[in-house]
Design an enzyme around this catalytic site. Structure first.
Site, PDB file in Angstrom:
ATOM      1  N   HIS A 144       1.667   2.106  -3.502  1.00  0.00           N
ATOM      2  CA  HIS A 144       0.567   2.881  -4.108  1.00  0.00           C
ATOM      3  C   HIS A 144       0.617   4.326  -3.619  1.00  0.00           C
ATOM      4  CE1 HIS A 144      -1.583  -0.290  -6.189  1.00  0.00           C
ATOM      5  NE2 HIS A 144      -1.771  -1.013  -5.094  1.00  0.00           N
TER       6      HIS A 144
ATOM      7  N   GLU B  14       0.837  -1.209   0.000  1.00  0.00           N
ATOM      8  CA  GLU B  14       0.000   0.000   0.000  1.00  0.00           C
ATOM      9  C   GLU B  14       0.871   1.258   0.000  1.00  0.00           C
ATOM     10  OE1 GLU B  14      -2.917  -0.472  -0.769  1.00  0.00           O
ATOM     11  OE2 GLU B  14      -3.196  -2.573  -0.180  1.00  0.00           O
TER      12      GLU B  14
END
Lengths: 505, 505
Positions: free
Chosen positions: B273, B270
């Site tokens: 991202h 994550e």
């Protein structure tokens, strides 16, 4: 023309959409105060400005005006006392207030708030009223203009501002209650100051581990009836309660490892607001019937749980052993009497937000007495520090050493919130009158609190206040619930009842 | 007619407002997954539906269409390769896609998603494909209708769906890369399965205190370059990364006290991202230049930090002693070699989201191979379980014992996400090709990682990928950055480079 049912449905559907849109801003505002990283500030401001603009557009749309026009006949709605008539009346009031303000004034106020607050922060830090004076002049002028645009009766311009926070209240009514109350308070404060009882407040500066404070406060909020399956308790620099809508109400508090009362009573206070919001009728969401009655009534709920319950002897008869278990180092050796006296310490102090249950009201009176002539024009902003210090001396027999401890202490005026302060003291007055009535209806509340039973009081508040939403305006609600108009007597009885014995007066 | 500058400004201003409005939904969506109490679910759904409706209205408004029509001439905008032309082109693409879908279809899809997901949850729990079949039929039919409404070239209906997630990609292109890659993967997986090396993955089921996991994961995310002054890491049942806009990006993960890799590699994933989102040009917010290039490119960033960096030997040469300090009970006695082998354990398994770096790609291929005939109509939904199991056996030499471990495992189809899966494998392929190029440009990445220096790679990604936004579509971006079209060779080199030695092939 569509049927009355259809017309009414159309209006309430639109009101719900507007409320729903505003509630999105509440989520963003809550996140801003609790979890947002610093880098998100600018984008968040842009998001909130967009939502505010869209909401304003909808709340002032000609289409909404037409819907309201088509619902003028109160008989058709079920009579002036019907729920429908109340909803339409309050919707019209909001609409008219919003549409009466010219766009230019709204924008100027918004700008003055932003820049005025920046100037206020700097002025307070430097204890320099002069650096804020021109902004106070600007803001007061804009509030005067707002009052003129909104309109008011009886030649009292302040009424127009007060009405924004306490719908239906007038300056004259408030003065009539505040006046005698203030004189009694001044006497009580002087008597307490002269008493030789000195609670040991140092015990609150011992170490109270934050994790234990968090757990203890949460349990207390739960015990008095805040529903955590429909709410949360988080941390914020400036504690608040924000209801997002049915089923979701957020409380915040602020922990200090070396100060117990701040977070604990703050949590009870915000939980009181939250219990009110959780008790509003969900199906009326978006309309007046699903909305709190006023800021003053809201404050009556927070103050009741914080002071009338949370600072009462029976409350601590129940909770003190738990507190000792939670904070063995700080409280293990402290007798309940000593703790209870400290919880109810009363002494004149400079800062409103740190004031106790008694002196707090005088801090409010002072602001109320300055705001009226400020708005009428009889008091020049330049003369505020002098007027503040003179009034403060009259109430507390001491004079603030500088304006940071005096007229620069609150954010409200820089934020354009003039007419707001009285609702804090009204809240205390309403709380006392409701609490007396609850005791009359329910019997021995003390005995219930001693056993940790807070549900009867909570349900009484649900039935008598929360579930009514804004069906009645505050002064009428007080009469409906207690059978009498607002009076300072219950609060004075409460204060004498507690403090005469604590301070051996 | 207004000047080109004025017309372009008008368009971008409107695009920014639409993005701003959508970003409000992101805040509400994040809160829903992280902090919202259960009671808030219904009201939150109402809030999100209102915002989605307002956003859709604005994104498909005739006014926006006129703005786009007034900007048809790419020469006037600065030529087809100019940033302005790219912004207008992508805005037109979104507008056309949105306006081509009839309102009835959008509403039917929304309803089918909601009900289909409910049916899927129940069907998966009961391992009963038949209970989901009629919803899959309905959803596939609606996606076919969507593809027809949007339109596609070359007679490949699946193109229209793929294009929604990976703008500009075609089924033929993807097949050309996936085909030979899949054959090589099947061989590699079989070879690893036949190897006598068996990493000790039991060491991951020891106790890893959550507070230590939280701190260790946060430090790693910070080390690779996620900026916590403009972001956060919270917990959610289904981890995700949500960017609210410039300066505010939220990561989530999920901790299991008795499973280390889930939260740790999930956090790196994550954070990858998030680093992409934090690296997009802030001033271009709302336009294509301020937007990620595609889901595949997004996944390339998360996979690169998770696998190419986070599962590399030099990464652990740097981090392992810190991991031992953070988890002394679990790892104190475990040699780095043993830990590193466990981090890179490869074995066929039923569930995609638990799959390793090698087999993961085959899970994607399988779905891609089933989705195409589903959408063309050559595969009936009723025949999906059989086709799934047959393909699975071909790849992994084993057959799922039931549909919960087979074709019912993913939420995607029930949520109407068909055409989405390929972007996961594309992300791995892009990651490998970018990573090889970064190594060619920057020199010895391994030596940098060993010293805990991740900034050179992060800044290379910033310059080459993030700062470009969606100036180029994914396949073109790969060529611009690496000088070559997309190929599976870099990923195969990476996998053989690591696993041939780990498994002594």
């Amino acid at each position: 023309m569509a049927s009355i049912d259809e017309r009414y449905e159309e209006l309430t559907a639109e009101l719900k959409q507007i409320a729903l849109l505003n509630s999105c801003s509440s989520v963003l505002g809550w996140d801003e105060q609790t979890y947002m990283p610093p880098g998100g500030a600018e984008h968040r401001a842009n998001q909130l400005a967009l939502l505010a603009g869209m909401s304003h557009e909808r709340a002032t749309s000609p289409r909404l005006g037409e819907m309201l026009d088509a619902l003028q006949d109160e008989e058709e709605l079920g009579g002036p006392d019907s729920e429908r008539a109340a909803n339409v009346r309050e919707a019209r009031r909001s609409y008219e207030r919003a549409t009466k303000l010219p766009r230019r004034l709204v924008e100027e106020q918004s700008r003055a708030r932003t820049l005025g607050q920046q100037a206020w922060v700097a002025a307070r830090r430097r204890k320099d009223f002069a650096a804020f004076q021109e902004w106070l002049e600007k803001i007061v002028a804009l509030k005067q203009e707002e009052a003129e645009a909104v309109g008011y009766g009886d030649g009292v311009r302040y009424d127009a501002l007060l009405d924004d926070y306490e719908p239906g209240a007038t300056t004259a009514e408030v003065k009539e209650v505040f006046g005698p109350f203030r004189d009694e308070l001044v006497k009580l404060v002087a008597a307490i100051a002269a008493s030789d009882v000195n609670p040991n407040i140092d015990l609150f500066s011992r170490r109270y581990p934050i994790e234990s404070q968090r757990e203890f406060g949460r349990k207390a909020a739960e015990a008095i009836g805040f529903d955590f399956s429909s709410g949360r308790l988080d941390e914020a620099a400036h504690p608040f309660c924000s209801s997002f809508g049915p089923g979701d109400c957020r409380l915040t508090t602020r922990y200090d490892e070396y100060h117990f009362p701040g977070a604990f009573f703050g949590t009870l206070h915000e939980a009181g607001h939250g219990i009110y919001e959780q008790g509003l009728p969900k199906e009326a969401y978006g309309t007046a019937l699903g909305h709190s009655a006023s800021l003053g009534i809201h404050e009556s709920q927070s103050r009741m749980w914080e002071n009338f319950v949370g600072r009462s002897r029976p409350f601590w008869n129940h909770f003190y052993s738990k507190a000792q278990t939670a904070f063995p180092e700080a409280l293990g050796e402290v007798p309940l009497d000593e703790f209870f006296a400290a919880v109810n310490d009363v002494r004149p102090s400079w800062i409103r937000v740190e004031a106790d249950e008694v002196t707090y009201n005088l801090h409010i009176m002072l602001r109320f007495e300055l705001e009226q002539p400020l708005i009428s024009g009889d008091l020049k902003p330049a003369d505020v520090p002098g007027a503040w210090n003179e009034t403060f001396h009259r109430y507390f027999d001491m004079t603030p050493p500088d304006d940071a401890l005096g007229c620069l202490q609150d954010i409200h005026w820089s934020a354009g919130l003039i007419g707001y302060f009285p609702t804090y003291a009204l809240g205390n007055l309403y709380a006392a009158q409701f609490f007396e009535q609850a005791a009359a209806d329910l019997g021995d509340l003390d005995a219930m609190f001693e056993k940790g039973e807070f549900q009867p009081l909570k349900e009484w508040l649900n039935r008598n206040i929360h579930e009514r939403g804004l069906q009645y305006r505050a002064n009428r609600l007080v009469e409906v619930v207690t059978g009498k108009p607002l009076s300072a007597d219950p609060l004075l009885r409460h204060l004498h009842g507690k403090f005469d014995s604590l301070y051996r007066l």
